[in-house]
Scaffold this motif. Sequence first.
Motif, mmCIF file in Angstrom:
data_model
loop_
_atom_site.group_PDB
_atom_site.id
_atom_site.type_symbol
_atom_site.label_atom_id
_atom_site.label_comp_id
_atom_site.label_asym_id
_atom_site.label_seq_id
_atom_site.Cartn_x
_atom_site.Cartn_y
_atom_site.Cartn_z
ATOM 1 N N ASN A 138 0.810 -1.220 0.000
ATOM 2 C CA ASN A 138 0.000 0.000 0.000
ATOM 3 C C ASN A 138 0.842 1.269 0.000
ATOM 4 O O ASN A 138 0.373 2.326 -0.443
ATOM 5 N N VAL A 139 2.081 1.174 0.479
ATOM 6 C CA VAL A 139 2.904 2.386 0.531
ATOM 7 C C VAL A 139 3.154 2.937 -0.870
ATOM 8 O O VAL A 139 3.414 4.140 -1.037
ATOM 9 N N GLN A 140 3.079 2.091 -1.887
ATOM 10 C CA GLN A 140 3.210 2.602 -3.253
ATOM 11 C C GLN A 140 2.159 3.670 -3.533
ATOM 12 O O GLN A 140 2.451 4.701 -4.140
ATOM 13 N N ASP A 141 0.924 3.415 -3.090
ATOM 14 C CA ASP A 141 -0.147 4.379 -3.306
ATOM 15 C C ASP A 141 0.063 5.622 -2.445
ATOM 16 O O ASP A 141 -0.105 6.751 -2.912
ATOM 17 N N PHE A 142 0.431 5.427 -1.187
ATOM 18 C CA PHE A 142 0.658 6.574 -0.309
ATOM 19 C C PHE A 142 1.794 7.456 -0.843
ATOM 20 O O PHE A 142 1.687 8.685 -0.851
ATOM 21 N N ALA A 143 2.891 6.814 -1.279
ATOM 22 C CA ALA A 143 4.060 7.569 -1.708
ATOM 23 C C ALA A 143 3.955 8.066 -3.142
ATOM 24 O O ALA A 143 4.656 8.995 -3.535
ATOM 25 N N GLY A 144 3.095 7.429 -3.965
ATOM 26 C CA GLY A 144 2.831 7.906 -5.308
ATOM 27 C C GLY A 144 3.957 7.687 -6.303
ATOM 28 O O GLY A 144 4.082 8.445 -7.268
ATOM 29 N N PHE A 145 4.798 6.646 -6.114
ATOM 30 C CA PHE A 145 5.845 6.390 -7.110
ATOM 31 C C PHE A 145 5.316 5.446 -8.192
ATOM 32 O O PHE A 145 4.471 4.599 -7.942
ATOM 33 N N ARG A 146 5.844 5.604 -9.399
ATOM 34 C CA ARG A 146 5.457 4.769 -10.528
ATOM 35 C C ARG A 146 6.360 3.541 -10.566
ATOM 36 O O ARG A 146 7.566 3.669 -10.779
ATOM 37 N N MET A 147 5.779 2.368 -10.392
ATOM 38 C CA MET A 147 6.596 1.161 -10.253
ATOM 39 C C MET A 147 7.415 0.877 -11.499
ATOM 40 O O MET A 147 8.546 0.398 -11.420
ATOM 41 N N TRP A 148 6.856 1.169 -12.680
ATOM 42 C CA TRP A 148 7.566 0.838 -13.920
ATOM 43 C C TRP A 148 8.719 1.786 -14.209
ATOM 44 O O TRP A 148 9.509 1.542 -15.116
ATOM 45 N N GLU A 149 8.825 2.859 -13.461
ATOM 46 C CA GLU A 149 9.922 3.805 -13.658
ATOM 47 C C GLU A 149 11.081 3.562 -12.694
ATOM 48 O O GLU A 149 12.090 4.263 -12.752
ATOM 49 N N GLN A 150 10.976 2.584 -11.812
ATOM 50 C CA GLN A 150 12.016 2.346 -10.811
ATOM 51 C C GLN A 150 13.266 1.738 -11.459
ATOM 52 O O GLN A 150 13.168 0.902 -12.355
ATOM 53 N N GLN A 151 14.425 2.150 -10.976
ATOM 54 C CA GLN A 151 15.702 1.659 -11.493
ATOM 55 C C GLN A 151 16.623 1.346 -10.319
ATOM 56 O O GLN A 151 16.436 1.849 -9.213
ATOM 57 N N GLY A 152 17.652 0.523 -10.583
ATOM 58 C CA GLY A 152 18.657 0.229 -9.569
ATOM 59 C C GLY A 152 18.055 -0.425 -8.341
ATOM 60 O O GLY A 152 17.288 -1.394 -8.423
ATOM 61 N N LEU A 153 18.414 0.091 -7.168
ATOM 62 C CA LEU A 153 17.915 -0.450 -5.903
ATOM 63 C C LEU A 153 16.395 -0.358 -5.829
ATOM 64 O O LEU A 153 15.724 -1.274 -5.328
ATOM 65 N N ASP A 154 15.837 0.729 -6.326
ATOM 66 C CA ASP A 154 14.380 0.885 -6.308
ATOM 67 C C ASP A 154 13.704 -0.239 -7.092
ATOM 68 O O ASP A 154 12.692 -0.796 -6.653
ATOM 69 N N ARG A 155 14.259 -0.585 -8.250
ATOM 70 C CA ARG A 155 13.664 -1.667 -9.034
ATOM 71 C C ARG A 155 13.826 -3.009 -8.314
ATOM 72 O O ARG A 155 12.905 -3.829 -8.322
ATOM 73 N N ALA A 156 14.961 -3.246 -7.694
ATOM 74 C CA ALA A 156 15.159 -4.498 -6.960
ATOM 75 C C ALA A 156 14.137 -4.640 -5.845
ATOM 76 O O ALA A 156 13.565 -5.724 -5.637
ATOM 77 N N VAL A 157 13.871 -3.552 -5.135
ATOM 78 C CA VAL A 157 12.865 -3.577 -4.063
ATOM 79 C C VAL A 157 11.481 -3.808 -4.652
ATOM 80 O O VAL A 157 10.679 -4.571 -4.101
ATOM 81 N N GLN A 158 11.201 -3.178 -5.793
ATOM 82 C CA GLN A 158 9.905 -3.360 -6.434
ATOM 83 C C GLN A 158 9.701 -4.820 -6.833
ATOM 84 O O GLN A 158 8.635 -5.393 -6.626
#
Length: 384
Positions: free
Chosen positions: A46-66
């Motif tokens: 749910n934090v994706q919705d609260f934080a408002g980040f676009r999952m398909w745009e994540q790179q590096g560490l952010d993408r690994a976490v996604q």
Amino acid sequence: MTQPAPDTVLPPDAAPSVHAPVAAQDRALLPDALRGFALLGIALINVQDFAGFRMWEQQGLDRAVQVMTDVLFNGKSITLFAMLFGWGAAGLWERHGAALYIRRHLLLLVIGLLHFALLWHGDIIAGYAVGAFIFMLLLRFRATALLRWAWGLYLLGVLNYVAGYGMFSTTPGSRQLFSETFAPGQSYASMLQARLAEVPEQVLSGVWLASITLPLFAFGGWAYRSGLLTRPAEHLPLLRRLLGWGLGLGIPLSLGLAYLNTVDTEQAGLLSEGMRLVSGLPMAFGYVGLFGLAVVQRPGLPALQALSNSGRLALTHYISQSIVLTSIFYPYTFDLRGHVGAAAAVGTALVLALAQIALSRLYLARYGRGPLESLLRWAVYGRR
């Protein structure tokens, strides 16, 4: 006395004369531990919705976490939570009958709508409450029939998500994030006004949501009627099959979900919603098998006990997650929405979820039950 056939319709009201919630010492370890685990995963998703980040745009560490959250929790935690809701609803119906069942779910509908209006547009409590009234149509059936209904409705729900996907755009850049949108510096008062106007629509959306939740409730009802979660030692072969087949199917499907969440097209976005449903069920079954075997073999495991304590505070923890995460990310507080990626957002949610788990034991030792659980208990049963 001759026993009724497995699929025979149950009598409408075979409830005992004394209405009381299950005492703390009589609670089964497995359902509460699974509920605590599901709550942890719900916070991370749910934090994706609260934080408002676009999952398909994540790179590096952010993408690994996604990818990690997609594989382990996305669609899985909410599926498990819905099945446990159905498990609890079936138990309430069987122990106390229709009148108390209706009263409790009307109160949950009110709590859910307040959560929606005051805090977060992604509330599931109201939708579950609406679905619970439809679920009454199935609760008169025994375990075997419930299981058939569950599979039939689940397959229909999957088809509903994937049918017609070719009608959607495959153009790069066409994918949308269906999170709530805010004006820069938007005030809480204006958000509240907009949400209050959407309350009737939120109730109606619960009927649509039932196409997803109803089969999951039915799986939970089957688990209650079969004793799977309360007597796991009697179901060891089934638990092993759930673990093997659930994770064996769920992990590859979840990797497919993770891939779809790297593709920036409208079609990929739609398919990912279907894949959440398709991958969520086997993985949820796998978690039931994993936790069920752990409860049988090592019931004193500290992690199980900690998650069980958290699961006993499920309603309070779910609402408090919204309070904390809106306070961090929304524009009328610290306004971090859209300014952090997956790693920072999921890390924040993980700290919150682990804090809830750690504090649950201390809280229960002092108070016995959560504040919202106490309120609901008083309103439903007339006792504190």
